[in-house]
Design an enzyme around this catalytic site. Structure first.
Site, PDB file in Angstrom:
ATOM      1  CE  LYS A   1      -1.597   2.762   3.081  1.00 53.48           C
ATOM      2  NZ  LYS A   1      -1.597   4.014   2.319  1.00 53.48           N
TER       3      LYS A   1
ATOM      4  CB  CYS B   1      13.613   7.701   8.406  1.00 52.97           C
ATOM      5  SG  CYS B   1      14.476   6.500   7.377  1.00 52.97           S
TER       6      CYS B   1
ATOM      7  CD  GLU C   1      11.090  12.415  11.574  1.00 51.65           C
ATOM      8  OE1 GLU C   1       9.948  12.066  11.909  1.00 51.65           O
ATOM      9  OE2 GLU C   1      11.867  11.689  10.933  1.00 51.65           O
TER      10      GLU C   1
HETATM   11  P1  NAD Z   1       2.740   8.441   7.910  1.00 48.72           P
HETATM   12  O1  NAD Z   1       2.890   7.680   9.175  1.00 48.72           O
HETATM   13  O2  NAD Z   1       1.823   9.589   7.879  1.00 48.72           O
HETATM   14  O3  NAD Z   1       2.242   7.479   6.721  1.00 48.72           O
HETATM   15  C1  NAD Z   1       2.944   6.311   6.348  1.00 48.72           C
HETATM   16  C2  NAD Z   1       1.993   5.354   5.661  1.00 48.72           C
HETATM   17  O4  NAD Z   1       1.013   4.914   6.609  1.00 48.72           O
HETATM   18  C3  NAD Z   1       1.204   5.936   4.495  1.00 48.72           C
HETATM   19  O5  NAD Z   1       1.098   4.948   3.481  1.00 48.72           O
HETATM   20  C4  NAD Z   1      -0.166   6.211   5.113  1.00 48.72           C
HETATM   21  O6  NAD Z   1      -1.201   6.217   4.167  1.00 48.72           O
HETATM   22  C5  NAD Z   1      -0.301   5.044   6.067  1.00 48.72           C
HETATM   23  N1  NAD Z   1      -1.222   5.233   7.196  1.00 48.72           N
HETATM   24  C6  NAD Z   1      -1.664   6.407   7.729  1.00 48.72           C
HETATM   25  N2  NAD Z   1      -2.484   6.152   8.789  1.00 48.72           N
HETATM   26  C7  NAD Z   1      -2.549   4.804   8.912  1.00 48.72           C
HETATM   27  C8  NAD Z   1      -3.202   3.927   9.835  1.00 48.72           C
HETATM   28  N3  NAD Z   1      -3.958   4.394  10.837  1.00 48.72           N
HETATM   29  N4  NAD Z   1      -3.048   2.600   9.677  1.00 48.72           N
HETATM   30  C9  NAD Z   1      -2.268   2.101   8.681  1.00 48.72           C
HETATM   31  N5  NAD Z   1      -1.616   2.878   7.781  1.00 48.72           N
HETATM   32  C10 NAD Z   1      -1.740   4.216   7.905  1.00 48.72           C
HETATM   33  O7  NAD Z   1       4.222   8.835   7.491  1.00 48.72           O
HETATM   34  P2  NAD Z   1       4.692   9.724   6.245  1.00 48.72           P
HETATM   35  O8  NAD Z   1       4.340  11.145   6.543  1.00 48.72           O
HETATM   36  O9  NAD Z   1       4.219   9.089   4.991  1.00 48.72           O
HETATM   37  O10 NAD Z   1       6.281   9.537   6.323  1.00 48.72           O
HETATM   38  C11 NAD Z   1       7.115  10.321   7.121  1.00 48.72           C
HETATM   39  C12 NAD Z   1       7.551   9.588   8.376  1.00 48.72           C
HETATM   40  O11 NAD Z   1       8.054   8.297   8.033  1.00 48.72           O
HETATM   41  C13 NAD Z   1       8.688  10.286   9.100  1.00 48.72           C
HETATM   42  O12 NAD Z   1       8.448  10.251  10.492  1.00 48.72           O
HETATM   43  C14 NAD Z   1       9.910   9.453   8.751  1.00 48.72           C
HETATM   44  O13 NAD Z   1      10.970   9.545   9.681  1.00 48.72           O
HETATM   45  C15 NAD Z   1       9.305   8.089   8.694  1.00 48.72           C
HETATM   46  N6  NAD Z   1      10.124   7.178   7.884  1.00 48.72           N
HETATM   47  C16 NAD Z   1      10.787   6.177   8.501  1.00 48.72           C
HETATM   48  C17 NAD Z   1      11.610   5.338   7.759  1.00 48.72           C
HETATM   49  C18 NAD Z   1      12.358   4.218   8.409  1.00 48.72           C
HETATM   50  O14 NAD Z   1      12.818   3.334   7.689  1.00 48.72           O
HETATM   51  N7  NAD Z   1      12.515   4.209   9.716  1.00 48.72           N
HETATM   52  C19 NAD Z   1      11.741   5.520   6.386  1.00 48.72           C
HETATM   53  C20 NAD Z   1      11.045   6.553   5.782  1.00 48.72           C
HETATM   54  C21 NAD Z   1      10.225   7.384   6.544  1.00 48.72           C
END
Ligand code: NAD
Length: 478
Positions: free
Chosen positions: A178, A285, A382
Site C-alpha cells: 500500500k 528518516c 523531527e
Molecule cells: P505516515 O505515518 O503519515 O504514513 C505512512 C503510511 O502509513 C502511508 O502509506 C499512510 O497512508 C499510512 N497510514 C496512515 N495512517 C494509517 C493507519 N492508521 N493505519 C495504517 N496505515 C496508515 O508517514 P509519512 O508522513 O508518509 O512519512 C514520514 C515519516 O516516516 C517520518 O516520520 C519518517 O521519519 C518516517 N520514515 C521512517 C523510515 C524508516 O525506515 N525508519 C523511512 C522513511 C520514513
C-alpha cells in the site's frame, strides 16, 4: 498480462489477483514542484481489500511451497525487466515525489540492486541441524508467515516498495503493498510490471485514501504487517495488529544526531554534514536532524556549513543541476513551516534560508539554526524538512547524554580523525545505525531498524528476512 505492452505513464490501476482492477471512486496526487494534479488513481474499498486478501491467501498455498531457487529466479527476472524501464520510472518518480533527477536515479538503480542483492541472502535461512545423534535429529526451520501487508511512506516510494517486496516474497510470503496516497504512481506501475513474473496473488498493490491503511491492518486474513512511516502512525498500526496478534515490523521516525569532534577537516566535514541534513529536502528518516559541534571549532564549522548550504541549487527535480527539490506535499509543507515560527532573522540570513514564496510548488530553502533552546521544537522534534539545528559541546559525556536524550533512536554519527575517540563515542549512542565519519550509508546486506520509538524489528540483511518468517523447531525421532 504481457510485459511488452507495459506503459509507465498511463493507466494507474490496482493490481488484484494478477489483474488490473479499477474503482468507482478516484483521487490524484499533486506534482509538488508545480502544484498541478498528477493522473487519477483508484480509491480502494473494503471489497477490494477482501478480494486482495483472499487472492493472497490462495496464492500462499503454492508460493510458500515453491522452492527457494525458483522464487529467486522470479525476483531476478522481475529486477531485470524493471531495470529496462529505469529511465521511465526515474521520470515518474520525479513527477510524483519531487526529488531531483540525480536522487531519483540513485533510488531506481539502488532498488534494482536491492532486489538482486536480497536474493543472495535467503540461502542463510536453510534448515539448520541443532542436534543429531543415533536416536534423534532436531532442526531449526524458518517458515513463511502468510499474507503480508506492506505500508509505504511518500519519501522513498520506490526504495521502500522494493525493500518490502523482496524479503517478503523470497521467504515464501504473499504481499499486498500500500503506497502513500501522496505517491501511489510508481508503486502501482511496479506492481503491474511484477504480474509478468509472479504468480497471481503473490504481489498485489492497492491505492487509496487515508482510510485504506486501517482496513488492511484490521483485516483478519492478514498475518504480518511491515510498516514504514511516522512513530505516531506506527503506534496505531501496532494497536490494530495486536487485536489479531499479527506480526509487525515498524520502521519509524528519527532525530539523528551528528557529533562533530574538534579533530576534523572543517570544510570537508561541514559540506558532508549539510548534505546529509538537506538531501531529499530533509525528508529522510535517517537524515541528520541535530548537529553537535565541538565548541573549539563551532564558529568555523557553522560558517563553513552555511557557505556550502548557500550554494545548494533548489528547483524542480527535472531541472538539470538541482540538488534540492520541493517538500513533497502541502501537509508536510505546512508542518515544516511551523518550525520557522521560532526562527530569527539571523538564522534566515545565514544560508538565505526560509520559505520560497516566488515558486508555485512547495519549496523551502535549507536553513541552519544556531544554538536554539535545547527544549525547543526544532531541537527535539523531527521536522522532516530542510531545517536543522546546530549546538555546541565541550565534554564527551555531556554530548553523549544530549544525543541520547530523546525517545528517537534511528541513526547517529560521529565525525573525528581520532578513530579511537570516534569509536568510543559511537559505541555509547542509542541508535539502530551508527556511523563514523559518514551518515546514511545503507546496504541490502546490513540490517536496518530503530531503537526506542524509532521502530521494532529490522529490515534488510538476513535479520530482515527473518522478520518475514516463523521459527519452527522440528524434532525427529529416528
Ligand atoms: P505516515 O505515518 O503519515 O504514513 C505512512 C503510511 O502509513 C502511508 O502509506 C499512510 O497512508 C499510512 N497510514 C496512515 N495512517 C494509517 C493507519 N492508521 N493505519 C495504517 N496505515 C496508515 O508517514 P509519512 O508522513 O508518509 O512519512 C514520514 C515519516 O516516516 C517520518 O516520520 C519518517 O521519519 C518516517 N520514515 C521512517 C523510515 C524508516 O525506515 N525508519 C523511512 C522513511 C520514513
Amino acid at each position: 498480462m504481457a510485459a511488452p505492452t507495459f506503459d509507465v505513464f498511463s493507466n494507474f490501476q490496482n493490481i488484484i489477483n494478477g489483474q488490473l482492477s479499477d474503482t468507482a471512486e478516484k483521487r490524484h496526487g499533486i506534482n509538488p514542484a508545480t502544484g498541478e494534479p498528477n493522473p487519477e488513481v483508484p480509491v480502494s474499498t473494503r471489497e477490494d481489500v477482501d478480494n486482495a486478501v483472499n487472492a493472497a491467501q490462495e496464492a500462499f498455498i503454492t508460493w510458500s511451497d515453491t522452492p527457494f531457487p525458483e522464487r529467486q529466479k522470479v525476483v531476478l527476472a522481475f529486477a531485470d525487466e524493471y531495470e529496462k524501464h529505469a529511465d521511465e520510472f526515474i521520470k515518474l518518480l520525479v513527477q510524483e515525489q519531487g526529488k531531483p533527477l540525480f536522487l531519483a536515479t540513485m533510488e531506481v538503480h539502488g532498488s534494482v540492486n536491492y532486489l538482486r542483492e536480497t536474493t543472495t541472502l535467503a540461502e542463510s535461512l536453510k534448515d539448520q541441524v541443532l542436534q543429531e545423534d543415533d536416536s534423534k535429529r532436531t532442526l531449526l526451520r524458518y517458515t513463511p508467515i502468510g499474507v503480508g501487508v506492506s505500508i509505504i511512506p511518500w519519501n522513498f516510494p520506490i526504495s521502500i516498495f522494493c525493500q518490502k517486496l523482496a524479503p517478503a516474497v523470497l521467504t515464501g510470503n504473499t504481499v499486498i503493498l500500500k503506497p502513500s496516497p501522496y505517491t501511489p504512481y510508481t508503486a502501482l506501475k511496479l506492481g503491474e510490471l511484477a504480474q509478468g513474473f509472479f504468480p497471481k496473488g503473490v504481489v498485489q498493490v492497492l491505492s487509496g485514501d487515508e482510510g485504506l491503511g486501517p482496513l488492511l491492518t484490521a483485516h483478519p486474513g492478514v498475518d504480518k504487517i511491515s510498516f514504514t512511516g511516522s512513530s505516531a502512525t506506527g503506534r496505531k498500526v501496532m494497536e490494530a495488529a495486536s487485536k489479531g496478534l499479527k506480526r509487525v515490523t515498524l520502521e519509524l521516525g528519527g532525530k539523528d544526531a551528528a557529533i562533530i569532534c574538534k579533530d576534523i577537516d572543517i570544510e570537508a566535514v561541514a559540506a558532508k554534514v549539510a548534505t546529509f541534513a538537506f538531501i531529499n529536502s530533509g525528508q529522510i528518516c535517517t537524515a541528520i536532524k541535530r548537529v553537535y559541534v565541538h565548541e573549539a571549532i563551532y564558529e568555523q564549522f557553522l560558517s563553513a556549513a552555511a557557505a556550502f548550504t548557500k550554494n545548494i541549487a533548489i528547483g524542480p527535480g527535472d531541472q538539470e543541476g538541482v540538488f534540492m527539490g520541493p517538500v513533497q506535499n502541502s501537509m508536510q509543507f505546512d508542518k515544516v513551516k511551523t518550525f520557522f515560527a521560532e526562527v530569527g532573522e539571523g538564522d534566515l540570513a545565514r544560508t538565505n534560508g526560509g520559505i520560497c514564496s516566488d515558486k508555485p510548488g512547495f519549496f523551502i530553502k535549507p536553513t541552519i539554526i544556531d544554538r536554539p533552546d535545547e527544549k525547543s521544537r526544532i531541537a527535539t522534534e523531527e521536522p522532516f524538512g530542510p531545517i536543522v539545528p546546530f549546538m555546541s559541546w565541550s565534554e564527551e559525556k555531556d554530548v553523549i547524554g544530549r544525543a541520547n536524550s530523546t525517545r528517537m533512536g534511528l541513526g547517529a554519527s560521529v565525525w573525528s580523525n581520532d578513530l579511537e575517540e570516534a569509536t568510543r563515542i559511537a559505541g555509547k549512542l542509542q541508535a539502530g545505525s551508527v556511523w563514523v565519519n559518514s551518515h546514511l550509508d545503507l546496504d541490502p546486506k546490513v540490517p536496518f531498524g530503530g531503537h526506542k520509538d524509532s521502530g521494532i524489528g529490522t529490515e534488510s540483511g538476513v535479520e530482515g528476512l527473518k522478520g518475514w518468517c516463523n521459527v519452527q523447531s522440528l524434532f525427529l525421532k529416528k
